[in-house]
Design a protein around this motif. Structure first.
Motif, mmCIF file in Angstrom:
data_model
loop_
_atom_site.group_PDB
_atom_site.id
_atom_site.type_symbol
_atom_site.label_atom_id
_atom_site.label_comp_id
_atom_site.label_asym_id
_atom_site.label_seq_id
_atom_site.Cartn_x
_atom_site.Cartn_y
_atom_site.Cartn_z
ATOM 1 N N HIS A 11 -3.998 -9.566 -10.348
ATOM 2 C CA HIS A 11 -3.305 -10.293 -11.406
ATOM 3 C C HIS A 11 -2.575 -11.451 -10.752
ATOM 4 O O HIS A 11 -1.941 -11.287 -9.712
ATOM 5 N N ALA A 12 -2.657 -12.628 -11.349
ATOM 6 C CA ALA A 12 -2.043 -13.823 -10.785
ATOM 7 C C ALA A 12 -0.539 -13.676 -10.634
ATOM 8 O O ALA A 12 0.122 -13.028 -11.451
ATOM 9 N N LYS A 13 -0.024 -14.304 -9.579
ATOM 10 C CA LYS A 13 1.414 -14.397 -9.373
ATOM 11 C C LYS A 13 1.943 -15.743 -9.846
ATOM 12 O O LYS A 13 3.071 -15.843 -10.288
ATOM 13 N N TYR A 14 1.134 -16.786 -9.705
ATOM 14 C CA TYR A 14 1.605 -18.139 -9.977
ATOM 15 C C TYR A 14 1.053 -18.722 -11.277
ATOM 16 O O TYR A 14 1.740 -19.461 -11.964
ATOM 17 N N ALA A 15 -0.181 -18.436 -11.610
ATOM 18 C CA ALA A 15 -0.825 -19.066 -12.768
ATOM 19 C C ALA A 15 -0.468 -18.388 -14.086
ATOM 20 O O ALA A 15 -0.834 -18.876 -15.135
ATOM 21 N N ARG A 16 0.197 -17.258 -14.031
ATOM 22 C CA ARG A 16 0.692 -16.507 -15.173
ATOM 23 C C ARG A 16 -0.320 -15.510 -15.708
ATOM 24 O O ARG A 16 -0.433 -14.426 -15.190
ATOM 25 N N ASN A 17 -1.042 -15.839 -16.759
ATOM 26 C CA ASN A 17 -1.840 -14.869 -17.518
ATOM 27 C C ASN A 17 -3.297 -14.887 -17.075
ATOM 28 O O ASN A 17 -4.190 -15.239 -17.835
ATOM 29 N N GLU A 18 -3.518 -14.477 -15.832
ATOM 30 C CA GLU A 18 -4.835 -14.549 -15.208
ATOM 31 C C GLU A 18 -5.127 -13.264 -14.444
ATOM 32 O O GLU A 18 -4.263 -12.746 -13.744
ATOM 33 N N VAL A 19 -6.358 -12.778 -14.581
ATOM 34 C CA VAL A 19 -6.872 -11.732 -13.698
ATOM 35 C C VAL A 19 -8.124 -12.292 -13.034
ATOM 36 O O VAL A 19 -8.821 -13.140 -13.617
ATOM 37 N N TYR A 20 -8.387 -11.821 -11.821
ATOM 38 C CA TYR A 20 -9.508 -12.397 -11.082
ATOM 39 C C TYR A 20 -10.025 -11.432 -10.033
ATOM 40 O O TYR A 20 -9.341 -10.480 -9.645
ATOM 41 N N ALA A 21 -11.251 -11.703 -9.588
ATOM 42 C CA ALA A 21 -11.866 -10.982 -8.472
ATOM 43 C C ALA A 21 -12.207 -12.016 -7.407
ATOM 44 O O ALA A 21 -12.635 -13.132 -7.718
ATOM 45 N N LEU A 22 -12.008 -11.638 -6.136
ATOM 46 C CA LEU A 22 -12.362 -12.495 -5.009
ATOM 47 C C LEU A 22 -13.670 -11.996 -4.429
ATOM 48 O O LEU A 22 -13.790 -10.819 -4.071
ATOM 49 N N LEU A 23 -14.643 -12.901 -4.328
ATOM 50 C CA LEU A 23 -16.002 -12.529 -3.943
ATOM 51 C C LEU A 23 -16.495 -13.408 -2.798
ATOM 52 O O LEU A 23 -16.053 -14.548 -2.656
ATOM 53 N N PRO A 24 -17.450 -12.890 -2.035
ATOM 54 C CA PRO A 24 -18.092 -13.774 -1.054
ATOM 55 C C PRO A 24 -18.931 -14.812 -1.798
ATOM 56 O O PRO A 24 -19.340 -14.579 -2.948
ATOM 57 N N PRO A 25 -19.190 -15.960 -1.186
ATOM 58 C CA PRO A 25 -20.022 -16.965 -1.853
ATOM 59 C C PRO A 25 -21.371 -16.377 -2.244
ATOM 60 O O PRO A 25 -21.950 -15.588 -1.501
ATOM 61 N N PHE A 26 -21.861 -16.767 -3.410
ATOM 62 C CA PHE A 26 -23.130 -16.210 -3.898
ATOM 63 C C PHE A 26 -24.141 -17.288 -4.280
ATOM 64 O O PHE A 26 -25.291 -16.980 -4.557
ATOM 65 N N ALA A 27 -23.741 -18.535 -4.301
ATOM 66 C CA ALA A 27 -24.657 -19.627 -4.649
ATOM 67 C C ALA A 27 -25.275 -20.194 -3.371
ATOM 68 O O ALA A 27 -24.619 -20.217 -2.328
ATOM 69 N N PRO A 28 -26.518 -20.662 -3.453
ATOM 70 C CA PRO A 28 -27.134 -21.284 -2.283
ATOM 71 C C PRO A 28 -26.302 -22.454 -1.751
ATOM 72 O O PRO A 28 -26.235 -22.696 -0.565
ATOM 73 N N GLU A 29 -25.652 -23.167 -2.687
ATOM 74 C CA GLU A 29 -24.751 -24.260 -2.343
ATOM 75 C C GLU A 29 -23.577 -24.183 -3.316
ATOM 76 O O GLU A 29 -23.780 -23.967 -4.512
#
Length: 162
Positions: free
Chosen positions: A45-63
């Motif tokens: 859950h975000a600390k700075y952006a307020r109302n945000e949840v997110y997942a951190l992932l390794p890069p998945f696009a060729p570029e």
């Protein structure tokens, strides 16, 4: 091209919503995400952006996709794509434990109003808006508020084709 939809879910809480990909506004990002689905991981859950949840992932696009359909003021239901380097997330203030190495992709859901992507350490943090929740945001927002109050440990955020 026909509309494409993704399911956004907080797995342990059993809550799901449906989002429309904004392929007309962020075509490169939408293609990269769509081609890589399903995606997911531990939720934060975000600390700075307020109302945000997110997942951190390794890069998945060729570029890595360019910044498309940018915002620093996401609205409820926006799905955003951010790219960070390990040094961007390197301080203990972010709460990730050991510093991350290399590039990190942040797939985020904004679930309520009054968000501002301004980080005291680095300044403005524009993100690509690549999707918009079209069904189930109310239930997901309630679960995100619960996550904020009770903690994220053991919860995951997942994105899959709907």
């Amino acid at each position: 091209m026909a509309d494409r939809y993704v399911e956004v879910a907080l797995t342990r809480r059993g809550v799901r919503a449906t989002a429309l990909l904004l392929a007309d506004k962020a075509p490169v990002t939408c293609a990269a995400v769509w081609d890589a689905l399903p995606l997911g991981g531990d939720v934060y859950h975000a600390k700075y952006a307020r109302n945000e949840v997110y997942a951190l992932l390794p890069p998945f696009a060729p570029e890595e996709p360019p910044l498309e359909n940018p915002t620093v003021t996401p609205i409820p239901g926006d799905l955003c794509y951010f790219t960070f380097t390990g040094s961007d997330l390197g301080t203990s203030a972010y709460g990730y434990g050991t510093p991350r190495q290399g590039t990190v992709v942040d797939l985020a859901l904004f679930y309520e109003r009054n968000n501002l992507l301004l980080n005291g350490d680095v300044g403005w943090v524009p993100g690509t808006v690549w999707g918009q929740v079209v069904d189930g945001l109310d239930r997901l927002a309630e679960a995100c508020n619960d996550l904020w109050r009770t903690g994220a440990e053991g919860e995951t955020l997942h994105f899959r084709r709907a």
